[in-house]
Design an enzyme around this catalytic site. Structure first.
Site, short mmCIF file in Angstrom:
data_model
loop_
_atom_site.label_atom_id
_atom_site.label_comp_id
_atom_site.label_asym_id
_atom_site.label_seq_id
_atom_site.Cartn_x
_atom_site.Cartn_y
_atom_site.Cartn_z
N LYS A 83 0.85 -1.20 0.00
CA LYS A 83 0.00 0.00 0.00
C LYS A 83 0.88 1.25 0.00
O LYS A 83 1.93 1.26 0.66
CB LYS A 83 -0.91 -0.03 1.23
N SER A 98 -9.92 1.82 2.49
CA SER A 98 -8.99 2.57 1.67
C SER A 98 -7.96 1.68 0.94
O SER A 98 -7.36 2.12 -0.03
CB SER A 98 -8.24 3.60 2.52
N SER A 146 -10.25 -0.45 6.68
CA SER A 146 -9.61 -0.28 5.37
C SER A 146 -8.91 -1.52 4.82
O SER A 146 -8.49 -1.51 3.66
CB SER A 146 -8.60 0.87 5.43
#
Lengths: 96, 451
Positions: free
Chosen positions: B55, B130, B154
């Protein structure tokens, strides 16, 4: 609770950021809606409930206070900074 | 796509060949799960092991790491996050930057500076967020496994929307040194994988005490993978009022899964939690308060984007005004509000007290149960631009945020699909530092439902 122009200006100062003119009324409305929503917490009785909170039961862990510095990391950050010289960050003039 | 477990058995030659194939597949894919797919750069790599997608808020030395924001354009990570060091030492390699909601603020990956990531099951639907890029890539067959971060769901919500496994470890179990901070009392790094066993393998590698993270628990790395036991019989508490509030297809799929778990020998009990909307309020007060402090470091002075047309104060205002997206600005402004003099007691302090009540609620259920079961999301993946207001978007997180508030570990596992073919996830929650029980329960569900 209504977030009006006065309050938004105060929040911009606290946040050190500028909301562009064309977005102001939209953001005021959205913030008012969110603040209005979170006011549902007032329904809950929290008398006598402790306010300090940590998910770490034992608190933060302590370590020995040994000085450490990795100069390469600092050099690397400075080399990619928006403006830097002589191992300093450069910002606009503060004193006229 | 081969699993992480299988990939770890490849010899260096096979691994090189695999990575070349993978790079070609990523190039041919239009999912937009890798930031490199948006920018056109070659895939960022670090180390020579089994490729794992990272990420864009986890530091990998020498990579541009931007939290999918404009304000971090030009920033190059000067060191590795502890999780990257651990992966590198255990035969894994950081491979590609995963798209995400800007500063991990969002539930659809639509707030990314780079553009949208598509749901691999339906390109008109969001992948969740997210960590949307991480989940879409794993589910879409262009990543073996990925790292995500979970502040209010997330990892688990995008895993549910895309149909893969997402694990949020206990607060403090995995070092966050090198994770771009959003809400420090809630953030946690965790794996997104194809199988529960892969989640256990990756989680074991990530876990363990780190002196560089003061909130890191003084525990050795976990060993859940080699002890994984899907035959263990557990007492599972279903949060019935949460389930009742979910959409019909989520309800049906979850009830079927509960029945299957019961038939397999687990004991099912039913409990209720208080008003879920109080969780949302508590979360958005605490998370935004912490975000307003954490994001103060992005000021145009030391890294990333700078907008300079006047004095120092103008530089701060303009850099942050232009560099942050709308959702990030909203959350910073809201955080400044709840912390400001005159409102602090009514909002921030009140939310901290309610946080105690939420944690107590979990503790009470755990007196009788090994695991808690509830949906991950109220609906399956929604369409792009379909949420008309920030609050509507916030309400898509109702089932995932209370875990972060209580610091507990949770996992999302696929339990079926809706009529349109979109994945449905189920969430299990365990006591703090009880990832073994969590993964055992998840492995049992995975086997029973033969997904």
């Amino acid at each position: 609770m209504q977030i009006n122009e006065n309050l938004l200006e105060k929040l911009e100062k606290l946040s050190n950021l500028k909301v562009p003119d064309e977005k102001r009324s939209e953001i005021e409305q959205q913030l008012s809606d969110i603040v209005g929503f979170v006011e549902n917490l007032s329904e809950l009785n929290t008398d006598g409930v402790e306010a300090t909170f940590s998910t770490v039961e034992s608190g933060a862990t302590l370590r020995d206070d040994v000085p450490a510095q990795n100069r390469a990391v600092g050099d690397d950050i400075l080399s990619h900074a928006p403006k830097a010289a002589d191992h300093f960050f450069i910002v606009p003039k503060i004193i006229e | 796509m081969i699993t992480l477990k299988e990939a770890l058995t490849l010899n260096p030659g096979e691994l090189d060949e695999f990575k070349q194939d993978l790079s070609a597949k990523i190039k041919a894919s239009n999912l937009g799960a890798y930031i490199e797919q948006h920018t056109g750069e070659a895939i960022n790599t670090y180390g020579s092991g089994v490729p794992v997608l990272i990420k864009d808020n986890i530091q990998v030395k020498g990579w541009s790491i931007t939290s999918a924001s404009k304000i971090l354009q030009g920033y190059i990570a000067p060191y590795n996050a502890t999780v990257i060091e651990k992966m590198t030492a255990n035969g894994l390699a950081a491979f590609g930057r995963a798209n995400m909601d800007q500063f991990a603020m969002g539930s659809s990956t639509e707030t990314s500076f780079y553009g949208n990531t598509l749901n691999p099951h339906d390109p008109t639907k969001v992948p969740g967020g997210s960590s949307g890029g991480s989940a879409a890539a794993v589910a879409g067959g262009i990543a073996i496994a990925a790292l995500g971060s979970d502040t209010g769901g997330s990892i688990r919500q995008p895993a549910a929307f895309c149909g893969c496994v997402g694990l949020k470890p206990t607060y403090g179990r995995v070092s966050r040194f090198g994770l771009g901070a959003y809400s420090s009392s809630l953030d946690q790094i965790g794996p997104i994988t194809q199988t529960v066993e892969d989640a256990a393998i990756l989680y074991d590698i990530l876990s363990g005490h780190d002196p560089k993270d003061a909130t890191s628990a003084k525990l050795a790395p976990d060993q859940t993978a080699k002890n994984l036991n899907p035959d263990r019989k557990l007492t599972i508490a279903v949060i019935e009022n949460f389930l009742d509030q979910a959409g019909d297809e989520i309800k049906t799929a979850t009830r079927n899964a509960i029945k299957a778990l019961e038939d397999a020998g687990h004991t099912i009990i039913y409990k209720n939690f208080s008003n879920v909307e109080h969780h949302i309020s508590t979360y958005y007060i605490i998370a935004t308060a912490e975000a307003s402090a954490n994001l103060s470091r992005y000021d145009g002075v030391r890294y990333g984007f700078r907008k300079e047309e006047g004095n120092l104060k103008d530089m701060y205002f303009d850099t942050r005004g232009e560099g942050f997206g709308d959702e990030v600005k909203r959350r910073i402004l809201l955080g400044s509000f709840v912390l400001s003099s005159g409102y602090y007691d009514a909002y921030y302090l009140k939310a901290q007290k309610v946080r105690h009540l939420i944690k107590d609620e979990y503790n009470k259920v755990f007196e009788e149960a090994d695991l808690i079961l509830m949906p991950v999301t109220p609906t399956t993946a929604f369409e792009f631009n379909s949420k008309s207001s920030p609050i509507e978007m916030y309400l898509s997180d109702i089932y995932t945020i209370s875990l972060n508030l209580a610091g507990l570990p949770g996992i999302s596992v696929p339990v079926g699909k809706d009529k349109a073919g979109l994945p449905i996830g189920m969430q299990l929650v365990a006591k703090a530092f009880n990832e073994q029980t969590l993964l055992d329960g998840a492995a049992s569900a995975e086997r029973i439902l033969s997904l």
